[in-house]
Design a protein around this motif. Structure first.
Motif, PDB file in Angstrom:
ATOM      1  N   ILE A 164       5.721 -45.597   0.799  1.00 18.71           N
ATOM      2  CA  ILE A 164       4.649 -45.767   1.774  1.00 18.71           C
ATOM      3  C   ILE A 164       4.871 -44.876   2.989  1.00 18.71           C
ATOM      4  CG2 ILE A 164       3.973 -48.079   1.078  1.00 18.71           C
ATOM      5  CD1 ILE A 164       5.769 -49.257   3.142  1.00 18.71           C
ATOM      6  N   SER A 165       3.749 -44.473   3.563  1.00 15.32           N
ATOM      7  CA  SER A 165       3.767 -43.705   4.807  1.00 15.32           C
ATOM      8  C   SER A 165       2.539 -44.121   5.598  1.00 15.32           C
ATOM      9  CB  SER A 165       3.742 -42.194   4.526  1.00 15.32           C
ATOM     10  OG  SER A 165       3.754 -41.466   5.739  1.00 15.32           O
ATOM     11  N   GLY A 166       2.749 -45.007   6.569  1.00  9.20           N
ATOM     12  CA  GLY A 166       1.604 -45.572   7.262  1.00  9.20           C
ATOM     13  C   GLY A 166       1.687 -45.452   8.764  1.00  9.20           C
ATOM     14  N   GLN A 167       0.552 -45.710   9.397  1.00  7.16           N
ATOM     15  CA  GLN A 167       0.473 -45.721  10.849  1.00  7.16           C
ATOM     16  C   GLN A 167      -0.541 -46.775  11.264  1.00  7.16           C
ATOM     17  OE1 GLN A 167      -1.298 -41.502  10.598  1.00  7.16           O
ATOM     18  NE2 GLN A 167      -2.008 -42.221  12.596  1.00  7.16           N
ATOM     19  N   LYS A 168      -0.481 -47.187  12.486  1.00  2.47           N
ATOM     20  CA  LYS A 168      -1.312 -48.285  12.955  1.00  2.47           C
ATOM     21  C   LYS A 168      -2.781 -47.896  13.016  1.00  2.47           C
ATOM     22  CE  LYS A 168      -1.745 -51.630  16.743  1.00  2.47           C
ATOM     23  NZ  LYS A 168      -1.198 -52.074  18.050  1.00  2.47           N
ATOM     24  N   GLY A 169      -3.605 -48.603  12.237  1.00  2.00           N
ATOM     25  CA  GLY A 169      -5.049 -48.502  12.366  1.00  2.00           C
ATOM     26  C   GLY A 169      -5.737 -47.305  11.753  1.00  2.00           C
ATOM     27  N   TYR A 170      -4.976 -46.272  11.391  1.00  2.00           N
ATOM     28  CA  TYR A 170      -5.601 -45.051  10.898  1.00  2.00           C
ATOM     29  C   TYR A 170      -4.814 -44.490   9.710  1.00  2.00           C
ATOM     30  CZ  TYR A 170      -8.092 -44.972  15.364  1.00  2.00           C
ATOM     31  OH  TYR A 170      -8.872 -45.303  16.448  1.00  2.00           O
ATOM     32  N   HIS A 171      -5.542 -43.759   8.853  1.00  2.00           N
ATOM     33  CA  HIS A 171      -4.926 -42.924   7.820  1.00  2.00           C
ATOM     34  C   HIS A 171      -3.959 -43.740   6.942  1.00  2.00           C
ATOM     35  CE1 HIS A 171      -6.791 -40.268  10.568  1.00  2.00           C
ATOM     36  NE2 HIS A 171      -5.771 -40.205  11.414  1.00  2.00           N
ATOM     37  N   GLY A 172      -2.856 -43.149   6.539  1.00  3.73           N
ATOM     38  CA  GLY A 172      -1.857 -43.843   5.743  1.00  3.73           C
ATOM     39  C   GLY A 172      -2.056 -43.665   4.249  1.00  3.73           C
ATOM     40  N   VAL A 173      -0.940 -43.451   3.538  1.00  8.95           N
ATOM     41  CA  VAL A 173      -0.954 -43.330   2.083  1.00  8.95           C
ATOM     42  C   VAL A 173       0.175 -44.186   1.518  1.00  8.95           C
ATOM     43  CG1 VAL A 173      -2.041 -41.050   1.948  1.00  8.95           C
ATOM     44  CG2 VAL A 173       0.444 -41.220   2.252  1.00  8.95           C
ATOM     45  N   ALA A 174      -0.003 -44.621   0.281  1.00 11.84           N
ATOM     46  CA  ALA A 174       1.020 -45.414  -0.392  1.00 11.84           C
ATOM     47  C   ALA A 174       0.914 -45.193  -1.891  1.00 11.84           C
ATOM     48  CB  ALA A 174       0.865 -46.893  -0.074  1.00 11.84           C
ATOM     49  N   THR A 175       2.056 -45.138  -2.545  1.00  9.49           N
ATOM     50  CA  THR A 175       2.117 -45.053  -4.004  1.00  9.49           C
ATOM     51  C   THR A 175       2.908 -46.257  -4.487  1.00  9.49           C
ATOM     52  OG1 THR A 175       2.043 -42.628  -3.931  1.00  9.49           O
ATOM     53  CG2 THR A 175       2.841 -43.654  -5.963  1.00  9.49           C
ATOM     54  N   VAL A 176       2.279 -47.074  -5.319  1.00  6.37           N
ATOM     55  CA  VAL A 176       2.924 -48.280  -5.843  1.00  6.37           C
ATOM     56  C   VAL A 176       2.981 -48.164  -7.360  1.00  6.37           C
ATOM     57  CG1 VAL A 176       2.078 -49.638  -3.894  1.00  6.37           C
ATOM     58  CG2 VAL A 176       0.786 -49.628  -6.024  1.00  6.37           C
ATOM     59  N   ALA A 177       4.052 -48.719  -7.957  1.00  9.30           N
ATOM     60  CA  ALA A 177       4.255 -48.506  -9.382  1.00  9.30           C
ATOM     61  C   ALA A 177       4.991 -49.660 -10.034  1.00  9.30           C
ATOM     62  CB  ALA A 177       5.032 -47.203  -9.606  1.00  9.30           C
ATOM     63  N   ARG A 178       4.846 -49.721 -11.354  1.00  5.62           N
ATOM     64  CA  ARG A 178       5.585 -50.693 -12.150  1.00  5.62           C
ATOM     65  C   ARG A 178       6.898 -50.105 -12.666  1.00  5.62           C
ATOM     66  NH1 ARG A 178       1.464 -53.206 -16.455  1.00  5.62           N
ATOM     67  NH2 ARG A 178       1.233 -51.008 -17.047  1.00  5.62           N
ATOM     68  N   ARG A 179       7.139 -48.840 -12.353  1.00  8.87           N
ATOM     69  CA  ARG A 179       8.364 -48.174 -12.787  1.00  8.87           C
ATOM     70  C   ARG A 179       9.000 -47.485 -11.592  1.00  8.87           C
ATOM     71  NH1 ARG A 179       6.558 -43.960 -17.152  1.00  8.87           N
ATOM     72  NH2 ARG A 179       5.269 -45.703 -17.863  1.00  8.87           N
ATOM     73  N   PRO A 180      10.276 -47.141 -11.680  1.00  7.59           N
ATOM     74  CA  PRO A 180      10.953 -46.561 -10.520  1.00  7.59           C
ATOM     75  C   PRO A 180      10.303 -45.284 -10.018  1.00  7.59           C
ATOM     76  CG  PRO A 180      12.555 -47.281 -12.148  1.00  7.59           C
ATOM     77  CD  PRO A 180      11.207 -47.404 -12.802  1.00  7.59           C
TER      78      PRO A 180
END
Length: 268
Positions: A59-75
């Motif tokens: 994850i790479s986020g910021q308060k209230g704006y933008h932000g990206v995340a990659t979530v997975a079932r594998r490493p």
């Protein structure tokens, strides 16, 4: 072994966690790349994802704006959280995962929208968008005998005439202006990227992944745009098994204005 990767601009992950859970439980992609998460890393709903089998996160986020995340079932291995245009906005994260002996570098992007006025001289947001796309020229589709690359995300540009509801009426509207579409296509070709959605769906056919909140009846008017993309290196493109655009998600309760795009690969 099949591998499924989905991308979705969720427009606030905490607000829309119920439909994220619905999507993951119904479609069970191996990896989900989210954009516009709109929350700092410490508030990301890690436990909610883990509870339904997605315990690997980048994850790479910021308060209230933008932000990206990659979530997975594998490493997943985090490769880079890259800054663009000397700006600290959280708009990119790259990860590496392995499937059937193939190492895949996965880029997750959220390109600036660009504001309303398509003139970089009077609109700094549009200038930022053009500069961002120009800097993306350095992101190449790395590939080899046992490794390849995938790039997904909300690129906020609908490049082809059939990627918008009206090519003629949107030529001077941000997301479909010639300077944007030309810049994105030049970047794609320079990087050696293959547009997988158009590999699977002929360029003559309309494709939309976004419908404005401003529409009184989005489904009836159907004034959509293809702002979300799935690209890959050439060696991965040959293993594409299918693309699905989940149009019905636009009609779910409290929806995002974007819908998920799912890419399936056969890596045997």
């Amino acid at each position: 072994m099949p591998l499924t990767i989905a991308t979705w601009n969720i427009n606030s992950v905490r607000l829309r966690m119920p439909i994220v859970e619905r999507f993951l439980l119904q479609h069970q992609p191996d990896v989900l790349c989210l954009q516009e998460t709109k929350c700092i890393d410490e508030l990301f709903p890690v436990e909610a994802f883990a509870a339904i089998g997605y315990s690997h996160l980048a994850i790479s986020g910021q308060k209230g704006y933008h932000g990206v995340a990659t979530v997975a079932r594998r490493p997943l291995e985090v490769v880079e959280r890259r800054r663009f245009c000397e700006n600290d906005d959280c708009r990119h994260i790259s990860t590496r995962l392995t499937s059937s002996g193939h190492a895949l570098l996965l880029h997750n992007f959220y390109v600036p929208a660009g504001g309303d006025e398509p003139d970089p001289d009077i609109n700094p947001k549009f200038r930022h968008k053009l500069d961002f796309i120009e800097e993306m020229n350095t992101v190449r589709a790395e590939q080899g005998d046992a490794h390849g690359s995938i790039l997904v995300g909300d690129l906020n540009i609908a490049p082809l005439p059939t990627d918008v509801w009206s090519h003629k009426q949107l030529l001077n509207v941000v997301s479909h202006t010639p300077v944007e579409t030309g810049g994105l296509e030049a970047m794609r070709q320079a990087g050696g990227w293959v547009d997988l959605m158009r590999r699977h769906i002929p360029p003559e056919e309309k494709i939309y992944t976004w419908w404005s909140y401003r529409a009184r009846d989005w489904e009836l008017s159907d004034r959509g745009r293809r702002l979300d993309h799935v690209w890959s290196s050439d060696n991965v493109a040959g293993r594409l098994a299918g693309i699905e655009i989940l149009r019905e998600a636009r009609g779910w309760e409290r929806p995002s204005d974007h819908v998920p795009v799912i890419a399936r690969f056969d890596l045997d």
